[in-house]
Each structure stands twice: as structure tokens, then as C-alpha cells.
Design a protein around this motif. Structure first.
Motif, PDB file in Angstrom:
ATOM      1  N   VAL A  31       0.832  -1.143  -0.576  1.00  0.00           N
ATOM      2  CA  VAL A  31       0.108  -0.251  -0.201  1.00  0.00           C
ATOM      3  C   VAL A  31       1.316   0.968   0.026  1.00  0.00           C
ATOM      4  CG1 VAL A  31      -1.288   1.379   1.482  1.00  0.00           C
ATOM      5  CG2 VAL A  31      -1.780  -1.479   1.331  1.00  0.00           C
ATOM      6  N   ARG A  50      -7.515   8.622   4.418  1.00  0.00           N
ATOM      7  CA  ARG A  50      -7.073   9.066   3.389  1.00  0.00           C
ATOM      8  C   ARG A  50      -7.601   7.771   1.921  1.00  0.00           C
ATOM      9  NH1 ARG A  50      -2.900  13.706   1.981  1.00  0.00           N
ATOM     10  NH2 ARG A  50      -1.700  13.371   3.877  1.00  0.00           N
ATOM     11  N   PHE A  51      -8.624   9.037   1.178  1.00  0.00           N
ATOM     12  CA  PHE A  51      -9.315   7.988   0.715  1.00  0.00           C
ATOM     13  C   PHE A  51      -8.408   7.245  -0.574  1.00  0.00           C
ATOM     14  CE2 PHE A  51     -13.865  10.287   0.501  1.00  0.00           C
ATOM     15  CZ  PHE A  51     -14.242   9.586   1.024  1.00  0.00           C
ATOM     16  N   THR A  52      -7.634   7.786  -0.601  1.00  0.00           N
ATOM     17  CA  THR A  52      -6.180   6.745  -1.376  1.00  0.00           C
ATOM     18  C   THR A  52      -5.648   5.207  -0.784  1.00  0.00           C
ATOM     19  OG1 THR A  52      -4.778   8.878  -0.778  1.00  0.00           O
ATOM     20  CG2 THR A  52      -5.889   9.299  -2.565  1.00  0.00           C
ATOM     21  N   THR A  53      -5.744   6.058   0.401  1.00  0.00           N
ATOM     22  CA  THR A  53      -5.037   4.565   1.606  1.00  0.00           C
ATOM     23  C   THR A  53      -5.801   3.325   1.280  1.00  0.00           C
ATOM     24  OG1 THR A  53      -3.759   6.209   2.725  1.00  0.00           O
ATOM     25  CG2 THR A  53      -4.215   4.371   3.832  1.00  0.00           C
ATOM     26  N   SER A  55      -8.417   3.596  -1.184  1.00  0.00           N
ATOM     27  CA  SER A  55      -8.941   2.957  -2.486  1.00  0.00           C
ATOM     28  C   SER A  55      -7.611   1.548  -2.291  1.00  0.00           C
ATOM     29  CB  SER A  55      -8.895   3.737  -3.700  1.00  0.00           C
ATOM     30  OG  SER A  55      -9.465   5.152  -2.917  1.00  0.00           O
ATOM     31  N   ALA A  56      -6.223   1.793  -1.746  1.00  0.00           N
ATOM     32  CA  ALA A  56      -5.282   0.973  -1.837  1.00  0.00           C
ATOM     33  C   ALA A  56      -5.847  -0.544  -0.807  1.00  0.00           C
ATOM     34  CB  ALA A  56      -4.067   1.868  -1.892  1.00  0.00           C
ATOM     35  N   ARG A  59      -7.580  -2.133  -3.115  1.00  0.00           N
ATOM     36  CA  ARG A  59      -7.155  -3.227  -4.179  1.00  0.00           C
ATOM     37  C   ARG A  59      -6.334  -4.532  -3.765  1.00  0.00           C
ATOM     38  NH1 ARG A  59      -4.009   0.764  -5.226  1.00  0.00           N
ATOM     39  NH2 ARG A  59      -1.706  -0.461  -4.225  1.00  0.00           N
TER      40      ARG A  59
END
Length: 73
Positions: A31, A50-53, A55-56, A59
Motif C-alpha cells: 500500500v 485518506r481515500f487513497t489509502t 482505495s489501496a 485493491r
């Protein structure tokens, strides 16, 4: 109304890692966050993510946000 420090979100990271046979360290590397940050999340001590975290994590664990988080109200 609950204090700002209290929240009712539960994180199911331990169960998802166990189901996928993955360690916290392996997920952190995939991640791109520290093991400490994931540990804070795993132990329900995180105040934000965070949304990026998110999302990762989703995933790498092949899951949906609702598999990782639930509202315990």
C-alpha cells in the motif's frame, strides 16, 4: 452527542489479513504506508483515513470499503 474523539467505526483489517494469508508488514509495503500507521488503523485508534489509502487497501485485499469498515452504533 459523542465527543469528537469517540467514534463508532470498527475496522476489520485483522480478519481480512487472516483470510488472505497476508501480514500487516506485507500489506504496508504493497500500500505504501508504514506498519505503524496500519497498526493504528487495525487497533481502532485511527481518527481519519485518506481515500487513497482506503482505495489501496481495498485493491490489495480485493475487498470493498464495507468489508473493511462497519458502523457500530
Amino acid at each position: 452527542m459523542p465527543s469528537e474523539d469517540a467514534h463508532q467505526i470498527k475496522v476489520h483489517l485483522d480478519a481480512l489479513l487472516k483470510e488472505r494469508g497476508m501480514t500487516l508488514a506485507e500489506l504496508a509495503e504493497r500500500v505504501g504506508v508504514t506498519v505503524v500507521n496500519l497498526s493504528v488503523l487495525k487497533n481502532d485508534r485511527a481518527k481519519a483515513m485518506r481515500f487513497t489509502t482506503l482505495s489501496a487497501i481495498c485493491r490489495e485485499l480485493d475487498c470493498q470499503p464495507g468489508d473493511l469498515l462497519s458502523f457500530d452504533g
